[in-house]
Structures are given as C-alpha cells and as structure tokens.
Design an enzyme around this catalytic site. Structure first.
Site, PDB file in Angstrom:
ATOM      1  N   ASP A  93     -18.142   1.279  19.151  1.00 22.88           N
ATOM      2  CA  ASP A  93     -17.130   0.240  19.274  1.00 22.88           C
ATOM      3  C   ASP A  93     -17.722  -0.933  20.055  1.00 22.88           C
ATOM      4  OD1 ASP A  93     -14.911  -1.307  19.852  1.00 22.88           O
ATOM      5  OD2 ASP A  93     -13.729   0.327  20.709  1.00 22.88           O
ATOM      6  N   HIS A 120     -18.773  -1.579  15.162  1.00 22.39           N
ATOM      7  CA  HIS A 120     -17.699  -2.397  14.605  1.00 22.39           C
ATOM      8  C   HIS A 120     -17.250  -3.460  15.597  1.00 22.39           C
ATOM      9  CE1 HIS A 120     -14.386  -0.402  16.825  1.00 22.39           C
ATOM     10  NE2 HIS A 120     -14.944   0.750  16.511  1.00 22.39           N
ATOM     11  N   GLU A 122     -14.096  -6.440  16.224  1.00 18.08           N
ATOM     12  CA  GLU A 122     -12.693  -6.636  15.879  1.00 18.08           C
ATOM     13  C   GLU A 122     -12.299  -8.102  15.983  1.00 18.08           C
ATOM     14  OE1 GLU A 122     -10.424  -5.209  19.855  1.00 18.08           O
ATOM     15  OE2 GLU A 122     -11.970  -3.884  19.051  1.00 18.08           O
ATOM     16  N   ASN A 217      -8.757   5.307  11.317  1.00 19.97           N
ATOM     17  CA  ASN A 217      -8.714   5.743  12.709  1.00 19.97           C
ATOM     18  C   ASN A 217      -7.587   6.754  12.905  1.00 19.97           C
ATOM     19  OD1 ASN A 217      -8.727   6.013  15.477  1.00 19.97           O
ATOM     20  ND2 ASN A 217      -8.062   3.916  15.913  1.00 19.97           N
TER      21      ASN A 217
END
Length: 305
Positions: A93, A120, A122, A217
């Site tokens: 993340d 990833h 966001e 998720n």
C-alpha cells in the site's frame, strides 16, 4: 534461511504471470496481509499466492490511526523486512504516493529497492484515511492520472505492478468511480483496486467496464460484504487481499489472553491456544541455521513445548 533465495525481479515476473493466468480464468490470487516478517513466513508456508503490506496495519503497528501519518520510509522499511523472508510476491500500500509527482516516483523506487512486486496508489486527497471510513475526499481525475504517470516513470523494473485504487465509489458514486478507473488505466495503471464496493453487482459493473486485472479488498467490518474466493472468481476478480485479518486475529487473542492473565494471575489456562516453542522453531527454520553453522546446534526444544 536469513533471506529468501528468490530474487525480487523473479517475484515481479511471477506476479505478472499469475495475473495473466487469473485473467485467463485461473481464479483470483489470494493475498493475506502480514503484520510482521514472521506472519509473512506463515502466509508463505500456507501456500498463499502473495503477501500484502497494508498501510493501515503499518500505522496500527506504530500505534497510529490510518490517517496519513506514516511516511514512505517507514512503509518501505516494513515492506523490505517482509519481502526479505518470503519467496512470494509482495504487494504494498503506497497510500497517495507520499507527496507530489517526484515524491511518488521516489516512493516507487524505494519500494522497488525493498523488493516488492507491486504497489497501489489511491486517489484520495492528503491526508488520506482508511478507505472504509466516512468523510473521504478524492482529488481530481487529472491529478490522479499524474500520480499514476509519475509512478510509471519512476519504475525501473517494467514488471513492477502499478495498481491504481479509486475511493470514489463512496464519494461520487459507482459510475464516476468506473470512469475514474478507466482514466487511471489510460495513464498507465496495470491493475485497478476497487475499494469499498457495496454489493456483488458493483463488482460486475467494474469487471464489464475494464480489461485489466481487478483487486478486491475483503477487509472485515467495512462497507464491502465478505465474499468467498469462489464468489469473487465468478465476479471476475483477479486479486483478493485480506489486509488486516491476521492482525485482528492476533490482537483479539492477545487481548483475551492478557485479560485472563490479569484476572487469574497465570497463563496456564492459555497454553493450549499458544503456538508451541517447537512450532515456532520449525517456522523459523532452526534446523537450517544449525546445519549451516554447527556452533548453533542444540536448539531442539523439549517434548510437547
């Protein structure tokens, strides 16, 4: 022993190949979150498809809420510790990239150096917050495209998977979230993380709209229903993460155990629920260390320990 013998570049290539198999109907990759290197070793031993490093878990481990307080250095350090001990690809993340475009590119390179196979980013504004909390806000589409493009430019290994996460479902609605995902793919994202979807039909909408791998998720106590791997396979998901499951299990057991220890003055009633000494030694690979250096022999635990 000490480090995985599988180079990071090989794990990145294996993640790419696994995503191709999933897209061809091979079923989703199941990727639990590790809260430390030891739990990553357990995930590896249990033959999962990868290891996830959650920003929320790193924050919680530091005694912090998931509201953008951790740094890229802290997350990269934990990711590196975890990637060191597992042969599985590690997905991390990267929050919002930890700054502007140059910061995002540097974050990607730091995570590459840590040995991860994918990350990833966001589309939340800074400071970000947990994707299943209220009060989220998202940046403009073009700003997020810039983040994605910066990550792609910063990437040195072309097999490193750049995943774009959209939190827009809870902020703008389903259709705008899908449109954002398309724009992020146009900017270079290899995969899309569909955050906080509220029913199976919404996964279907994303699957029909996008021709890239999709990540679901399955976090507990959130907005999304807890679907089975079979259900998610039928919905066309390619990666399923369980980001906080192990931490919640461990902390729940620890909390109950401490309460009993406080109330009874002994841990004797808890022993049957504990990992034994011999099992811990097995997981850590004591025999391999002893074989490597005979001076380390004599580790064998007592019977039933």
């Amino acid at each position: 022993m000490l480090h995985t013998t599988v180079p990071a570049a090989q794990r990145r290539a294996s993640l790419r190949a696994a995503l191709e198999r999933s897209r061809a109907g091979g079923g989703p990759l199941l990727v639990p979150g590790a809260f430390n290197p030891l739990s990553a070793m357990l995930i590896d031993e249990q033959n999962f498809d990868g290891v996830y490093v959650s920003g929320a878990v790193v924050a919680a481990d530091l005694g912090l809420p998931d509201v953008g307080l951790t740094t890229a250095t802290e997350v990269a350090a934990r990711a590196g510790q975890i990637a060191r001990v597992t042969s599985l690809p590690v997905l991390v993340d990267a929050d919002t990239g930890f700054g502007g475009p140059v910061n995002t590119a540097r974050t990607v390179q730091a995570f590459e150096d840590a040995g991860v196979a994918g990350l990833h980013l966001e589309d939340q504004v800074d400071p970000k917050r947990c994707g299943h909390l209220t009060g989220k806000a998202v940046v403009g589409v073009e700003e997020m495209q810039t983040r994605v493009a910066a990550a792609v430019r910063g990437r040195r290994d072309p097999n490193l998977v750049i995943c774009a996460r959209t939190d827009a479902r809870a902020v703008e609605g389903l259709v705008p979230a899908v449109e954002r995902a398309r724009a992020y793919v146009d900017a270079g994202a290899d995969m899309v993380f569909v955050e906080a979807l509220e029913c199976e039909a919404e996964y279907t909408v994303f699957r029909e709209a996008l021709d890239v791998p999709l990540l679901a998720n399955m976090t507990e106590f959130g907005r999304s229903p807890l679907l089975t791997a079979k259900q998610l396979a039928d919905l066309g998901m390619d990666v399923v993460i369980y980001p906080v499951t192990l931490l919640r299990l461990a902390m729940g057991a620890a909390e109950r155990g401490l309460a009993e220890l406080r109330d009874t003055g002994t841990q004797a009633g808890l022993v049957d629920d504990m990992q034994t000494r011999s099992r811990l030694y097995e997981l850590l690979g004591y025999p391999a260390y002893a074989a490597f250096d005979t001076r380390l022999a004599g580790y064998t635990p007592q019977e039933n320990s």
